[in-house]
Design a protein around this motif. Sequence first.
Motif, PDB file in Angstrom:
ATOM      1  N   HIS A  20       0.769  -1.195   0.032  1.00 16.93           N
ATOM      2  CA  HIS A  20      -0.181   0.150  -0.042  1.00 16.93           C
ATOM      3  C   HIS A  20       0.820   1.289  -0.116  1.00 16.93           C
ATOM      4  N   PRO A  21       1.645   1.424   0.974  1.00 14.21           N
ATOM      5  CA  PRO A  21       2.466   2.532   0.961  1.00 14.21           C
ATOM      6  C   PRO A  21       3.574   2.716  -0.312  1.00 14.21           C
ATOM      7  N   ILE A  22       3.998   1.670  -0.731  1.00 10.16           N
ATOM      8  CA  ILE A  22       4.747   1.466  -1.864  1.00 10.16           C
ATOM      9  C   ILE A  22       4.130   2.013  -2.944  1.00 10.16           C
ATOM     10  N   VAL A  23       2.884   1.609  -3.244  1.00  9.56           N
ATOM     11  CA  VAL A  23       2.186   2.294  -4.354  1.00  9.56           C
ATOM     12  C   VAL A  23       2.005   3.692  -4.232  1.00  9.56           C
ATOM     13  N   ILE A  24       1.681   4.256  -3.136  1.00 10.22           N
ATOM     14  CA  ILE A  24       1.448   5.776  -2.771  1.00 10.22           C
ATOM     15  C   ILE A  24       2.891   6.554  -3.064  1.00 10.22           C
ATOM     16  N   LYS A  25       3.963   5.854  -2.403  1.00 10.78           N
ATOM     17  CA  LYS A  25       5.161   6.540  -2.626  1.00 10.78           C
ATOM     18  C   LYS A  25       5.639   6.493  -4.127  1.00 10.78           C
ATOM     19  N   ALA A  26       5.462   5.389  -4.878  1.00 13.27           N
ATOM     20  CA  ALA A  26       5.933   5.185  -6.184  1.00 13.27           C
ATOM     21  C   ALA A  26       5.179   6.279  -7.182  1.00 13.27           C
ATOM     22  N   GLU A  27       3.742   6.299  -6.781  1.00 14.63           N
ATOM     23  CA  GLU A  27       2.936   7.466  -7.643  1.00 14.63           C
ATOM     24  C   GLU A  27       3.602   8.836  -7.542  1.00 14.63           C
ATOM     25  N   TYR A  28       3.784   8.920  -6.171  1.00 11.90           N
ATOM     26  CA  TYR A  28       4.093  10.428  -5.849  1.00 11.90           C
ATOM     27  C   TYR A  28       5.327  11.007  -6.374  1.00 11.90           C
ATOM     28  N   TYR A  29       6.409  10.014  -6.581  1.00 12.45           N
ATOM     29  CA  TYR A  29       7.820  10.305  -6.725  1.00 12.45           C
ATOM     30  C   TYR A  29       8.046  10.121  -8.330  1.00 12.45           C
ATOM     31  N   TRP A  70      -0.974  -6.518  -8.894  1.00  6.29           N
ATOM     32  CA  TRP A  70      -2.121  -5.709  -8.626  1.00  6.29           C
ATOM     33  C   TRP A  70      -1.882  -4.407  -8.454  1.00  6.29           C
ATOM     34  N   SER A  71      -0.530  -4.235  -8.205  1.00  6.15           N
ATOM     35  CA  SER A  71      -0.215  -2.796  -7.887  1.00  6.15           C
ATOM     36  C   SER A  71      -0.048  -1.892  -9.169  1.00  6.15           C
ATOM     37  N   ILE A  72       0.014  -2.674 -10.331  1.00  2.63           N
ATOM     38  CA  ILE A  72      -0.037  -1.905 -11.672  1.00  2.63           C
ATOM     39  C   ILE A  72      -1.341  -1.143 -11.622  1.00  2.63           C
ATOM     40  N   LEU A  73      -2.602  -1.889 -11.322  1.00  2.00           N
ATOM     41  CA  LEU A  73      -3.838  -1.353 -11.305  1.00  2.00           C
ATOM     42  C   LEU A  73      -3.857  -0.025 -10.391  1.00  2.00           C
ATOM     43  N   GLU A  74      -3.499  -0.470  -9.131  1.00  2.00           N
ATOM     44  CA  GLU A  74      -3.404   0.464  -7.957  1.00  2.00           C
ATOM     45  C   GLU A  74      -2.624   1.807  -8.304  1.00  2.00           C
ATOM     46  N   VAL A  75      -1.538   1.775  -8.592  1.00  2.00           N
ATOM     47  CA  VAL A  75      -0.857   2.818  -9.027  1.00  2.00           C
ATOM     48  C   VAL A  75      -1.606   3.900 -10.374  1.00  2.00           C
ATOM     49  N   CYS A  76      -2.329   3.088 -11.158  1.00  2.00           N
ATOM     50  CA  CYS A  76      -3.367   4.100 -11.934  1.00  2.00           C
ATOM     51  C   CYS A  76      -4.399   4.486 -11.237  1.00  2.00           C
ATOM     52  N   HIS A  77      -4.926   3.800 -10.290  1.00  2.00           N
ATOM     53  CA  HIS A  77      -6.020   4.279  -9.433  1.00  2.00           C
ATOM     54  C   HIS A  77      -5.506   5.344  -8.517  1.00  2.00           C
ATOM     55  N   GLN A  78      -4.159   5.222  -7.949  1.00  2.00           N
ATOM     56  CA  GLN A  78      -3.692   6.051  -7.123  1.00  2.00           C
ATOM     57  C   GLN A  78      -3.545   7.584  -7.803  1.00  2.00           C
ATOM     58  N   GLU A  79      -3.222   7.582  -9.121  1.00  2.00           N
ATOM     59  CA  GLU A  79      -3.121   8.759  -9.784  1.00  2.00           C
ATOM     60  C   GLU A  79      -4.313   9.494  -9.861  1.00  2.00           C
ATOM     61  N   GLU A  80      -5.480   8.852 -10.156  1.00  2.00           N
ATOM     62  CA  GLU A  80      -6.878   9.247 -10.114  1.00  2.00           C
ATOM     63  C   GLU A  80      -7.281   9.775  -8.697  1.00  2.00           C
ATOM     64  N   ARG A  81      -6.796   9.337  -7.709  1.00  2.00           N
ATOM     65  CA  ARG A  81      -6.944   9.644  -6.273  1.00  2.00           C
ATOM     66  C   ARG A  81      -6.324  11.200  -6.018  1.00  2.00           C
ATOM     67  N   VAL A  82      -4.882  11.155  -6.503  1.00  2.00           N
ATOM     68  CA  VAL A  82      -4.330  12.379  -6.443  1.00  2.00           C
ATOM     69  C   VAL A  82      -5.281  13.590  -6.993  1.00  2.00           C
ATOM     70  N   LYS A  83      -5.731  13.303  -8.450  1.00  2.00           N
ATOM     71  CA  LYS A  83      -6.423  14.264  -9.088  1.00  2.00           C
ATOM     72  C   LYS A  83      -7.609  14.707  -8.456  1.00  2.00           C
ATOM     73  N   LYS A  84      -8.250  13.654  -7.685  1.00  2.00           N
ATOM     74  CA  LYS A  84      -9.422  14.121  -6.855  1.00  2.00           C
ATOM     75  C   LYS A  84      -9.187  14.902  -5.575  1.00  2.00           C
ATOM     76  N   GLY A  85      -7.912  14.880  -5.128  1.00  2.00           N
ATOM     77  CA  GLY A  85      -7.558  15.601  -3.994  1.00  2.00           C
ATOM     78  C   GLY A  85      -7.353  15.052  -2.573  1.00  2.00           C
ATOM     79  N   TRP A  86      -7.717  13.424  -2.909  1.00  2.00           N
ATOM     80  CA  TRP A  86      -7.505  12.588  -1.619  1.00  2.00           C
ATOM     81  C   TRP A  86      -6.194  12.160  -1.097  1.00  2.00           C
ATOM     82  N   PHE A  87      -5.067  12.494  -2.062  1.00  2.00           N
ATOM     83  CA  PHE A  87      -3.755  12.156  -1.541  1.00  2.00           C
ATOM     84  C   PHE A  87      -3.125  13.435  -2.229  1.00  2.00           C
TER      85      PHE A  87
END
Length: 103
Positions: A20-29, A70-87
């Motif tokens: 979970h945090p790996i996906v968040i950090k990977a998308e962030y950086y 599964w993280s491939i899908l999650e990193v794409c979803h994480q990008e959407e979460r960032v666009k929505k302002g959730w992260f």
Amino acid sequence: MNFQGIIIGLVSFIIIAIFHPIVIKAEYYIGKKIWPVFLVSGILFIALSIFIDNTIISALLGITGFSSLWSILEVCHQEERVKKGWFPANPNKTKKEKQTSRD
């Protein structure tokens, strides 16, 4: 008594919690262009799990591999979460993207 199921379940929970945090950090950086790393690592872990005789280790390698896929899908979803302002968005990454689009 057989504790293999409990061990596999507990470590599976930990593996998923680590991703979970790996996906968040990977998308962030890096952004979603990190997906090939998750693909290659997932395939490698799954391939390794086939050749391991120990049931617990083989299962955990397989779980790690599929969590990576599964993280491939999650990193794409994480990008959407960032666009929505959730992260939070990485301000440095945003500046680079704006500069690239101007060039």
